[in-house]
Design an enzyme around this catalytic site. Structure first.
Site, PDB file in Angstrom:
ATOM      1  N   CYS A 102       5.627  -0.101   7.812  1.00 33.29           N
ATOM      2  CA  CYS A 102       6.191   1.114   6.363  1.00 33.29           C
ATOM      3  C   CYS A 102       7.090   1.475   6.127  1.00 33.29           C
ATOM      4  O   CYS A 102       8.176   1.561   6.872  1.00 33.29           O
ATOM      5  CB  CYS A 102       5.568   2.719   7.573  1.00 33.29           C
ATOM      6  N   LEU A 103       6.581   2.194   4.119  1.00 29.05           N
ATOM      7  CA  LEU A 103       7.801   2.133   3.305  1.00 29.05           C
ATOM      8  C   LEU A 103       8.527   3.056   3.899  1.00 29.05           C
ATOM      9  O   LEU A 103       9.387   3.738   3.873  1.00 29.05           O
ATOM     10  CB  LEU A 103       7.551   2.336   2.420  1.00 29.05           C
ATOM     11  N   HIS A 112      -1.928   7.450   7.148  1.00 32.14           N
ATOM     12  CA  HIS A 112      -1.781   8.925   6.308  1.00 32.14           C
ATOM     13  C   HIS A 112      -2.055  10.363   5.762  1.00 32.14           C
ATOM     14  O   HIS A 112      -1.240  11.048   5.286  1.00 32.14           O
ATOM     15  CB  HIS A 112      -0.265   8.024   5.133  1.00 32.14           C
ATOM     16  N   GLN A 141       3.282  10.138   0.888  1.00 28.79           N
ATOM     17  CA  GLN A 141       4.366   9.276   1.025  1.00 28.79           C
ATOM     18  C   GLN A 141       4.766   9.482  -0.070  1.00 28.79           C
ATOM     19  O   GLN A 141       6.393   9.084   0.171  1.00 28.79           O
ATOM     20  CB  GLN A 141       4.066   7.470   1.279  1.00 28.79           C
ATOM     21  N   HIS A 194      -3.815   2.114   7.213  1.00 26.12           N
ATOM     22  CA  HIS A 194      -3.122   2.214   7.592  1.00 26.12           C
ATOM     23  C   HIS A 194      -2.504   3.545   6.497  1.00 26.12           C
ATOM     24  O   HIS A 194      -2.542   4.426   6.797  1.00 26.12           O
ATOM     25  CB  HIS A 194      -2.127   0.855   7.303  1.00 26.12           C
ATOM     26  N   GLU A 195      -3.207   3.405   4.963  1.00 26.36           N
ATOM     27  CA  GLU A 195      -3.203   3.841   3.795  1.00 26.36           C
ATOM     28  C   GLU A 195      -3.695   5.450   4.803  1.00 26.36           C
ATOM     29  O   GLU A 195      -3.159   6.424   4.754  1.00 26.36           O
ATOM     30  CB  GLU A 195      -3.444   3.218   3.126  1.00 26.36           C
ATOM     31  N   GLY A 203       0.214  -1.492   0.250  1.00 26.17           N
ATOM     32  CA  GLY A 203       0.227  -0.300   0.245  1.00 26.17           C
ATOM     33  C   GLY A 203       1.038   1.360  -0.058  1.00 26.17           C
ATOM     34  O   GLY A 203       2.013   1.060   0.373  1.00 26.17           O
TER      35      GLY A 203
HETATM   36 NI    NI Z   1       3.003   3.902   5.638  1.00 25.80          NI
END
Ligand code: NI
Length: 169
Positions: free
Chosen positions: A93-94, A139, A51, A135-136, A46
């Protein structure tokens, strides 16, 4: 299509509340395509627009694992309208590379938003896709998974993470 640079904690864009999308135009379609490519390239399941430095309410989610494959989800202005169940599971998380933590999330979510053509959609998800959606969407409100850790764990994480950043700078 270019793979975009993924912003890493503590970049300020990750803490901002993202703006609602008003115009679903060619530039937005390009952003969505680039986000999908960036997610696959990472690889991740995701990605949210902040991000990649775009403070707009757009997310992409694609849980496509050997054990578990679901369709690609693209959502504009997503909103969680119903939740059920509580599940604690490991999350990363990226934008926070190298860290994972057990986080409590709803097990089932109902999310509404617009698809990439601007049509209203509702998506019910459970398991990993439900976790990824939460999660997204977090963000988009400037919330990272580390913000959902206990205060003690979060402080411990912050110190270790920032020290490591300094070491590698
Ligand atoms: Ni994330």
């Amino acid at each position: 299509m270019p793979v975009l640079e993924i912003k890493k904690y503590p970049e300020p864009v990750l803490k901002q509340k993202a703006l609602f999308v008003e115009n679903i135009d060619g530039a937005l379609q390009e952003l969505i395509d680039d986000m999908i490519d960036t997610m696959y390239d990472a690889p991740g399941i995701g990605l949210a627009a902040p991000q990649v430095g775009e403070s707009r309410r757009v997310i992409v989610v694609h849980v496509k694992l050997k054990e578990e494959a679901h369709p690609l989800i693209v959502l504009i202005n997503p909103e969680i309208i119903q939740v059920d169940d509580k599940v604690v599971s490991e999350e990363g998380c990226l934008s926070v590379p190298g860290y994972v933590s057990n986080i409590e999330r709803a097990g089932i979510v109902l999310v509404k938003g617009l698809d990439r053509e601007g049509r209203p959609v509702e998506i019910e998800a459970e398991g990993l896709p439900a976790r990824a959606l939460q999660h997204e969407i977090d963000h988009l409100d400037g919330i990272l998974f580390v913000d959902r850790m206990s205060p003690i764990k979060r402080e411990f994480f912050r110190k270790r993470y920032l020290r490591k950043l300094k070491e590698t700078a």
